[in-house]
Design a protein around this motif. Structure first.
Motif, PDB file in Angstrom:
ATOM      1  N   CYS A  17       0.195  -0.423   6.406  1.00 50.49           N
ATOM      2  CA  CYS A  17       1.487  -0.976   6.823  1.00 50.49           C
ATOM      3  C   CYS A  17       1.296  -2.316   7.520  1.00 50.49           C
ATOM      4  O   CYS A  17       2.039  -3.272   7.248  1.00 50.49           O
ATOM      5  CB  CYS A  17       2.234  -0.003   7.724  1.00 50.49           C
ATOM      6  N   ALA A  18       0.310  -2.401   8.405  1.00 50.82           N
ATOM      7  CA  ALA A  18       0.060  -3.662   9.116  1.00 50.82           C
ATOM      8  C   ALA A  18      -0.318  -4.767   8.135  1.00 50.82           C
ATOM      9  O   ALA A  18       0.185  -5.899   8.229  1.00 50.82           O
ATOM     10  CB  ALA A  18      -1.055  -3.475  10.151  1.00 50.82           C
ATOM     11  N   ARG A  19      -1.175  -4.455   7.179  1.00 47.58           N
ATOM     12  CA  ARG A  19      -1.530  -5.456   6.163  1.00 47.58           C
ATOM     13  C   ARG A  19      -0.325  -5.814   5.307  1.00 47.58           C
ATOM     14  O   ARG A  19      -0.119  -6.973   4.951  1.00 47.58           O
ATOM     15  CB  ARG A  19      -2.684  -4.964   5.287  1.00 47.58           C
ATOM     16  N   GLY A  20       0.487  -4.825   4.978  1.00 46.90           N
ATOM     17  CA  GLY A  20       1.689  -5.075   4.189  1.00 46.90           C
ATOM     18  C   GLY A  20       2.681  -5.964   4.923  1.00 46.90           C
ATOM     19  O   GLY A  20       3.315  -6.830   4.321  1.00 46.90           O
ATOM     20  N   ILE A  21       2.804  -5.758   6.227  1.00 48.21           N
ATOM     21  CA  ILE A  21       3.707  -6.581   7.038  1.00 48.21           C
ATOM     22  C   ILE A  21       3.232  -8.030   7.014  1.00 48.21           C
ATOM     23  O   ILE A  21       4.045  -8.958   6.868  1.00 48.21           O
ATOM     24  CB  ILE A  21       3.805  -6.024   8.477  1.00 48.21           C
ATOM     25  N   ARG A  72      12.112   4.505   1.152  1.00 51.11           N
ATOM     26  CA  ARG A  72      11.938   3.068   1.405  1.00 51.11           C
ATOM     27  C   ARG A  72      10.870   2.485   0.501  1.00 51.11           C
ATOM     28  O   ARG A  72      11.053   1.418  -0.089  1.00 51.11           O
ATOM     29  CB  ARG A  72      11.571   2.835   2.863  1.00 51.11           C
ATOM     30  N   LEU A  73       9.749   3.185   0.402  1.00 52.23           N
ATOM     31  CA  LEU A  73       8.658   2.692  -0.449  1.00 52.23           C
ATOM     32  C   LEU A  73       9.081   2.621  -1.915  1.00 52.23           C
ATOM     33  O   LEU A  73       8.770   1.653  -2.614  1.00 52.23           O
ATOM     34  CB  LEU A  73       7.422   3.584  -0.298  1.00 52.23           C
ATOM     35  N   LEU A  74       9.788   3.649  -2.380  1.00 56.85           N
ATOM     36  CA  LEU A  74      10.218   3.670  -3.779  1.00 56.85           C
ATOM     37  C   LEU A  74      11.204   2.538  -4.080  1.00 56.85           C
ATOM     38  O   LEU A  74      11.118   1.900  -5.130  1.00 56.85           O
ATOM     39  CB  LEU A  74      10.830   5.029  -4.133  1.00 56.85           C
ATOM     40  N   GLU A  75      12.135   2.286  -3.167  1.00 60.64           N
ATOM     41  CA  GLU A  75      13.082   1.179  -3.375  1.00 60.64           C
ATOM     42  C   GLU A  75      12.366  -0.165  -3.364  1.00 60.64           C
ATOM     43  O   GLU A  75      12.660  -1.042  -4.164  1.00 60.64           O
ATOM     44  CB  GLU A  75      14.178   1.205  -2.313  1.00 60.64           C
ATOM     45  N   ASN A  76      11.424  -0.328  -2.436  1.00 59.07           N
ATOM     46  CA  ASN A  76      10.648  -1.560  -2.384  1.00 59.07           C
ATOM     47  C   ASN A  76       9.868  -1.748  -3.679  1.00 59.07           C
ATOM     48  O   ASN A  76       9.872  -2.836  -4.263  1.00 59.07           O
ATOM     49  CB  ASN A  76       9.680  -1.538  -1.193  1.00 59.07           C
ATOM     50  N   LEU A  77       9.212  -0.698  -4.131  1.00 58.05           N
ATOM     51  CA  LEU A  77       8.413  -0.801  -5.353  1.00 58.05           C
ATOM     52  C   LEU A  77       9.287  -1.164  -6.549  1.00 58.05           C
ATOM     53  O   LEU A  77       8.920  -2.037  -7.346  1.00 58.05           O
ATOM     54  CB  LEU A  77       7.658   0.510  -5.612  1.00 58.05           C
ATOM     55  N   ALA A  78      10.446  -0.536  -6.675  1.00 58.92           N
ATOM     56  CA  ALA A  78      11.353  -0.854  -7.786  1.00 58.92           C
ATOM     57  C   ALA A  78      11.772  -2.324  -7.734  1.00 58.92           C
ATOM     58  O   ALA A  78      11.811  -3.010  -8.767  1.00 58.92           O
ATOM     59  CB  ALA A  78      12.583   0.054  -7.743  1.00 58.92           C
ATOM     60  N   ALA A  79      12.066  -2.808  -6.545  1.00 56.49           N
ATOM     61  CA  ALA A  79      12.489  -4.205  -6.400  1.00 56.49           C
ATOM     62  C   ALA A  79      11.354  -5.160  -6.777  1.00 56.49           C
ATOM     63  O   ALA A  79      11.565  -6.107  -7.540  1.00 56.49           O
ATOM     64  CB  ALA A  79      12.947  -4.468  -4.971  1.00 56.49           C
ATOM     65  N   TYR A  80      10.146  -4.914  -6.277  1.00 54.50           N
ATOM     66  CA  TYR A  80       9.049  -5.837  -6.550  1.00 54.50           C
ATOM     67  C   TYR A  80       8.601  -5.786  -8.009  1.00 54.50           C
ATOM     68  O   TYR A  80       8.173  -6.792  -8.560  1.00 54.50           O
ATOM     69  CB  TYR A  80       7.887  -5.620  -5.576  1.00 54.50           C
ATOM     70  N   ARG A  81       8.724  -4.639  -8.628  1.00 56.36           N
ATOM     71  CA  ARG A  81       8.444  -4.579 -10.065  1.00 56.36           C
ATOM     72  C   ARG A  81       9.470  -5.408 -10.837  1.00 56.36           C
ATOM     73  O   ARG A  81       9.127  -6.107 -11.785  1.00 56.36           O
ATOM     74  CB  ARG A  81       8.440  -3.134 -10.551  1.00 56.36           C
ATOM     75  N   TYR A 121       1.313  -3.560  -5.852  1.00 60.50           N
ATOM     76  CA  TYR A 121       0.116  -2.713  -5.846  1.00 60.50           C
ATOM     77  C   TYR A 121      -0.084  -2.089  -4.462  1.00 60.50           C
ATOM     78  O   TYR A 121      -0.421  -0.902  -4.340  1.00 60.50           O
ATOM     79  CB  TYR A 121      -1.109  -3.530  -6.257  1.00 60.50           C
ATOM     80  N   HIS A 122       0.153  -2.873  -3.424  1.00 62.91           N
ATOM     81  CA  HIS A 122       0.013  -2.387  -2.048  1.00 62.91           C
ATOM     82  C   HIS A 122       0.984  -1.228  -1.794  1.00 62.91           C
ATOM     83  O   HIS A 122       0.620  -0.222  -1.189  1.00 62.91           O
ATOM     84  CB  HIS A 122       0.282  -3.547  -1.085  1.00 62.91           C
ATOM     85  N   LEU A 123       2.208  -1.363  -2.277  1.00 62.43           N
ATOM     86  CA  LEU A 123       3.197  -0.289  -2.133  1.00 62.43           C
ATOM     87  C   LEU A 123       2.767   0.963  -2.899  1.00 62.43           C
ATOM     88  O   LEU A 123       2.969   2.083  -2.425  1.00 62.43           O
ATOM     89  CB  LEU A 123       4.568  -0.769  -2.622  1.00 62.43           C
ATOM     90  N   GLU A 124       2.171   0.777  -4.069  1.00 59.18           N
ATOM     91  CA  GLU A 124       1.665   1.919  -4.837  1.00 59.18           C
ATOM     92  C   GLU A 124       0.583   2.659  -4.053  1.00 59.18           C
ATOM     93  O   GLU A 124       0.542   3.893  -4.054  1.00 59.18           O
ATOM     94  CB  GLU A 124       1.128   1.451  -6.189  1.00 59.18           C
ATOM     95  N   GLU A 125      -0.283   1.914  -3.369  1.00 59.45           N
ATOM     96  CA  GLU A 125      -1.313   2.530  -2.535  1.00 59.45           C
ATOM     97  C   GLU A 125      -0.687   3.356  -1.411  1.00 59.45           C
ATOM     98  O   GLU A 125      -1.139   4.464  -1.125  1.00 59.45           O
ATOM     99  CB  GLU A 125      -2.241   1.460  -1.940  1.00 59.45           C
ATOM    100  N   LEU A 126       0.336   2.818  -0.786  1.00 58.97           N
ATOM    101  CA  LEU A 126       1.023   3.569   0.271  1.00 58.97           C
ATOM    102  C   LEU A 126       1.669   4.831  -0.280  1.00 58.97           C
ATOM    103  O   LEU A 126       1.622   5.886   0.364  1.00 58.97           O
ATOM    104  CB  LEU A 126       2.076   2.690   0.948  1.00 58.97           C
ATOM    105  N   LEU A 127       2.253   4.749  -1.454  1.00 59.34           N
ATOM    106  CA  LEU A 127       2.857   5.945  -2.063  1.00 59.34           C
ATOM    107  C   LEU A 127       1.791   7.000  -2.369  1.00 59.34           C
ATOM    108  O   LEU A 127       2.021   8.192  -2.183  1.00 59.34           O
ATOM    109  CB  LEU A 127       3.633   5.574  -3.327  1.00 59.34           C
ATOM    110  N   GLU A 130       1.001   8.792   0.713  1.00 58.02           N
ATOM    111  CA  GLU A 130       2.076   9.710   1.092  1.00 58.02           C
ATOM    112  C   GLU A 130       2.071  10.961   0.221  1.00 58.02           C
ATOM    113  O   GLU A 130       3.040  11.703   0.216  1.00 58.02           O
ATOM    114  CB  GLU A 130       3.436   9.009   0.970  1.00 58.02           C
ATOM    115  N   SER A 131       0.997  11.176  -0.521  1.00 60.07           N
ATOM    116  CA  SER A 131       0.852  12.325  -1.417  1.00 60.07           C
ATOM    117  C   SER A 131       1.880  12.284  -2.544  1.00 60.07           C
ATOM    118  O   SER A 131       2.313  13.315  -3.045  1.00 60.07           O
ATOM    119  CB  SER A 131       0.981  13.648  -0.649  1.00 60.07           C
ATOM    120  N   ARG A 132       2.273  11.101  -2.879  1.00 56.01           N
ATOM    121  CA  ARG A 132       3.201  10.939  -3.991  1.00 56.01           C
ATOM    122  C   ARG A 132       2.768   9.695  -4.745  1.00 56.01           C
ATOM    123  O   ARG A 132       2.832   8.595  -4.222  1.00 56.01           O
ATOM    124  CB  ARG A 132       4.612  10.765  -3.476  1.00 56.01           C
ATOM    125  N   GLY A 133       2.323   9.878  -5.957  1.00 53.43           N
ATOM    126  CA  GLY A 133       1.923   8.733  -6.755  1.00 53.43           C
ATOM    127  C   GLY A 133       3.134   7.880  -7.088  1.00 53.43           C
ATOM    128  O   GLY A 133       4.265   8.351  -7.072  1.00 53.43           O
TER     129      GLY A 133
END
Length: 194
Positions: A17-21, A72-81, A121-127, A130-133
């Protein structure tokens, strides 16, 4: 889900999260600079009103505080894709319109596209943490291309504005996710659910 609750997973989540910020902050700075150059190069009015960009969820969201970390992560990932496809399309249009006449704008656009890809890619790593690919990247293909060069320019302006807003939202989402406790996990507990 036990893996996501372990101390090492929590530490890794905070680190990611810190690196993502930091990535989101750098990306926003670069997008704002690119936006200024784009407006000038394209001969647009910086205050021009632009319709919502098709294919990109707006960064503004109602009831943001009620979303789980995973949402939040899923919405961010959809937007960045979506941004990845839109920026690639903008880069191609830029090359067709200007050729090599303005290589600096093309390089800046390519650099932001690379940052968007890295952030996705960073968001995918966070997902994954979170035990969710991450969901598969089955995009619907590129959005329909605007008919005129002017419409392309306006869409580009809208894409860059919305990307700047998403960078702000992403940093906010990651700050929330990095916090221990409710809102940071992937789902509310039954006691937290309405």
């Amino acid at each position: 889900m036990a893996g996501a609750d372990s101390p090492s997973a929590a530490l890794r989540r905070r680190d990611l999260c810190a690196r993502g910020i930091r990535l989101a902050g750098k990306m926003r700075s670069d997008v704002v600079d690119l936006l200024d150059a784009y407006v000038e190069q394209q001969g647009l009015d910086a205050s021009a009103s632009v319709a919502a960009v098709e294919g990109v969820p707006p960064a503004a969201v109602e009831r943001w505080d009620e979303q789980t970390g995973t949402q939040r992560l899923l919405e961010n990932l959809a937007a960045y894709r979506a941004f990845r496809g839109l920026l690639a399309q903008m880069l191609e249009e830029q090359r067709e319109q200007l050729g090599e006449a303005d290589a600096a704008l093309g390089r800046a656009l390519a650099a932001v596209l690379l940052q968007v890809s890295a952030f996705a890619y960073h968001l995918e790593e966070l997902l994954r943490l979170e035990s969710r690919g991450p969901p598969s990247d089955e995009g619907d293909g590129p959005p329909p291309q605007p008919q005129s060069v002017f419409e392309q320019k306006l869409r580009g302006l809208g894409v860059l504005r919305e990307l700047a807003q998403w960078a702000v939202r992403s940093a906010r989402d990651l700050r929330q996710l990095a916090k221990p406790g409710p809102g940071a996990g992937s789902a509310p507990s039954p006691a937290e659910s309405p």
